[in-house]
Design a protein around this motif. Structure first.
Motif, short mmCIF file in Angstrom:
data_model
loop_
_atom_site.label_atom_id
_atom_site.label_comp_id
_atom_site.label_asym_id
_atom_site.label_seq_id
_atom_site.Cartn_x
_atom_site.Cartn_y
_atom_site.Cartn_z
N ALA A 213 -15.49 9.42 -53.28
CA ALA A 213 -15.34 9.71 -51.96
C ALA A 213 -16.56 10.64 -51.38
O ALA A 213 -17.17 10.56 -50.38
CB ALA A 213 -14.20 10.76 -51.81
N GLY A 214 -17.00 11.52 -52.37
CA GLY A 214 -18.24 12.09 -52.12
C GLY A 214 -19.48 11.39 -51.85
O GLY A 214 -20.33 11.43 -50.79
N ALA A 215 -19.66 10.29 -52.78
CA ALA A 215 -20.87 9.33 -52.61
C ALA A 215 -20.83 8.45 -51.55
O ALA A 215 -21.86 8.30 -50.71
CB ALA A 215 -20.87 8.51 -54.09
N LEU A 216 -19.44 8.27 -51.26
CA LEU A 216 -19.47 7.32 -49.87
C LEU A 216 -20.10 8.16 -48.76
O LEU A 216 -20.30 7.50 -47.71
CB LEU A 216 -17.97 6.85 -49.55
N GLN A 217 -19.61 9.32 -48.75
CA GLN A 217 -19.85 10.19 -47.43
C GLN A 217 -21.56 10.34 -47.40
O GLN A 217 -21.98 10.45 -46.40
CB GLN A 217 -19.56 11.54 -47.56
N LEU A 218 -22.12 9.91 -48.45
CA LEU A 218 -23.55 10.17 -48.49
C LEU A 218 -24.25 8.61 -47.65
O LEU A 218 -25.42 8.94 -47.69
CB LEU A 218 -24.15 10.30 -49.70
N LEU A 219 -23.37 7.62 -47.85
CA LEU A 219 -24.08 6.43 -47.35
C LEU A 219 -24.00 6.62 -45.78
O LEU A 219 -23.21 7.21 -45.09
CB LEU A 219 -23.01 5.39 -47.68
N ARG A 220 -25.04 5.79 -45.08
CA ARG A 220 -25.08 5.64 -43.94
C ARG A 220 -23.83 4.95 -43.19
O ARG A 220 -23.30 4.22 -43.66
CB ARG A 220 -26.19 4.77 -43.40
N ARG A 221 -23.23 5.64 -42.19
CA ARG A 221 -22.18 5.23 -41.37
C ARG A 221 -22.49 3.69 -40.98
O ARG A 221 -23.60 3.46 -40.38
CB ARG A 221 -21.74 6.09 -40.32
N ARG A 222 -21.54 2.81 -41.20
CA ARG A 222 -21.79 1.21 -40.67
C ARG A 222 -20.96 1.39 -39.40
O ARG A 222 -19.86 1.70 -39.23
CB ARG A 222 -20.98 0.60 -41.72
N PRO A 223 -21.54 0.44 -38.43
CA PRO A 223 -20.57 0.46 -36.96
C PRO A 223 -19.43 -0.23 -37.20
O PRO A 223 -18.62 -0.10 -36.37
CB PRO A 223 -21.75 -0.89 -36.26
#
Lengths: 325, 325
Positions: A213-223
């Motif tokens: 969950a933490g790692a996913l938050q670091l990814l750029r938000r996808r449209p």
């Protein structure tokens, strides 16, 4: 049987007709290919299923997950098809779904349809056959089509291009093992499901969920994602726990994407992608046919003997093919 | 300057002419391309350098290794060229070799030539340019051409197809981390060099060497290897230790392969591979030119709108291109 009859049987949900049609699209024989194209064209206006791509390395409990998740969906009155993309199955001699006993209950469920990966060693070939099998399953009225892959090489990318949702199934892991999942794969995932959240492994599974969950938050938000997505969730395929929650998240995501127009845009982009890919594969296939094949071989011999540079030989071949450089 | 003059300057070892010729092969302009082809053809009978492919993830000390290894070779009177294959450099905005200060001494050495990766985002484009740059360096009389890659996606495969020897540079690791190296990469390696075998890390480096030596023994013996190869060895790029031993192993391997005919066979197979790849890329490039480009776009639109299946649209495009399916 002619195309109209075949199409009518498939639309009526005839299981045997569906299985035969998939065998037809898997055939390389030119006459079969022509029949397959006509059938797909006849079924073009089929209703849309929810196509769910699923990746996970061996040992994470993928078969158990598919069985439990599939049975939950059929229990809700949904029809579920399971297909596989496994370009290695030709080599290893057995596809991941070949052994249906691994999904014994689901395979006997009249609302479910399980089809092993086509035995092709070329990922391109497997992708085409699977894409066409998905279209046939949609025409046959399945509500959900699960497309699984073991994640050999580029197969996740192929499955993502075939799917509306992409699930990544993981096993509980130590905190340091996060890097074991390639970033590119994580960026494709809509939901990360950490399996085996039961018994002794439950604390580790919950920790792994938190890590991802933490790692996913670091990814750029996808449209194509509403706030909060992609998500990581714990599931227990063995205990059939967390599956309802995961399904609810999938439905919420789908509803949002449909409302925002992302669903239609993604389907349109995928169709265009597969058209372009099919053209590319068709162009390259010409090189393996005579007379091109013979010219490729003789030019290749001269290159191998050092009598021609690869560049000059390629220019000659392309000139022969009518391509200016 | 005409092709004959250019070729003569390069053969004479003129550094500026070499650099300009590499810029020429990196250009996409059709007139430059024609000049490049003529130049490569004029230099076709160049002597062979030893082409060494080198892969290793960031942090293993690749630049330090190349600097130390390159200086050792120039110290023995050899001329050394360093090229890079880094398809990500266009995106990240800086190539791995862009910062020559990372190899400060080697870059000032008159017997060395360092060239960063061409700034192309397509691996196919980088591969072609690098292959042509290697040919130019051979014509310029370099004895050793080092081709490094950071191992992004398929770039190791490309570098292996460009090289006579493939080195994998690793850092000391815990015993469990062996799986971090993909099997496919390990199967390409002729030598695994475990760097940082100095100071506190020396015991870990030696353990890692032993681990990989064991793992290499489990791989199937390749016909191009004498008994005992591929090998794992410890090196210290920082302390310039183990480099002579590694070089001796490389020379022994090369001598054996030349004597057994493997060297010539591998070079011939690589030349054929690049010819075929160049034809494939050339064919596909035609799709991006008018009038094909326009037809691809309009057929793609109809597919995206659901008015045509990808298969039917591809059949129409291939028919237009004069390809029967």
């Amino acid at each position: 049987m002619d195309t109209t009859e075949r199409a009518a049987l498939i639309r009526a949900g005839d299981r045997r007709a569906l299985a035969r049609a998939i065998t037809l699209v898997e055939s390389a024989r030119p006459d079969h290919r022509a029949e397959a194209l006509a059938l797909l064209e006849a079924l073009r206006d089929a209703p849309q299923a929810l196509r769910i791509g699923l990746s996970g390395t061996p040992g994470v409990g993928k078969s158990t997950f598919i069985e439990a998740f599939g049975l939950m969906l059929t229990g809700q009155g949904l029809k579920v098809a399971v297909l596989a993309v496994d370009p290695s199955s030709a080599r290893s001699g057995g596809s991941i779904l070949g052994d249906k006993t691994r999904m014994e209950r689901l395979s006997r469920d009249p609302a479910a349809f399980i089809r092993p990966s086509p035995s092709q060693s070329q990922l391109g070939g497997v992708a085409r056959r699977t894409r066409e099998a998905v279209a046939l399953c949609e025409a046959a009225g399945f509500d959900v089509v699960l497309i699984e892959t073991v994640g050999v090489g580029q197969s996740e990318t192929v499955v993502a291009e075939l799917s509306d949702l992409f699930l990544l199934l993981l096993a509980p892991a130590g905190g340091d093992e996060l890097q074991g999942v390639k970033r590119g794969i994580m960026e494709m995932a809509d939901l990360i499901l950490v399996n085996k959240a039961d018994g002794d492994l439950k604390p580790a599974a919950l920790r792994t969920v938190a890590d991802y969950a933490g790692a996913l938050q670091l990814l750029r938000r996808r449209p194509q994602d509403p706030p909060g997505f992609p998500k990581a969730l714990p599931v227990s395929a063995l205990g059939a726990a967390g599956l309802g929650e995961a399904w609810a998240e999938m439905q919420a995501l789908v509803a949002w994407r449909k409302a925002q127009g992302h669903w239609d845009r993604a389907r349109a982009a995928q169709a265009r992608h597969w058209f372009e890919e099919e053209v590319r594969q068709g162009l390259l296939a010409a090189l393996a046919r005579e007379p091109q094949k013979g010219l490729m071989a003789s030019l290749g011999d001269r290159v191998a003997q050092g009598r021609l540079t690869p560049e000059a030989a390629a220019a000659e071949m392309l000139h022969h093919l009518g391509q200016a450089r």
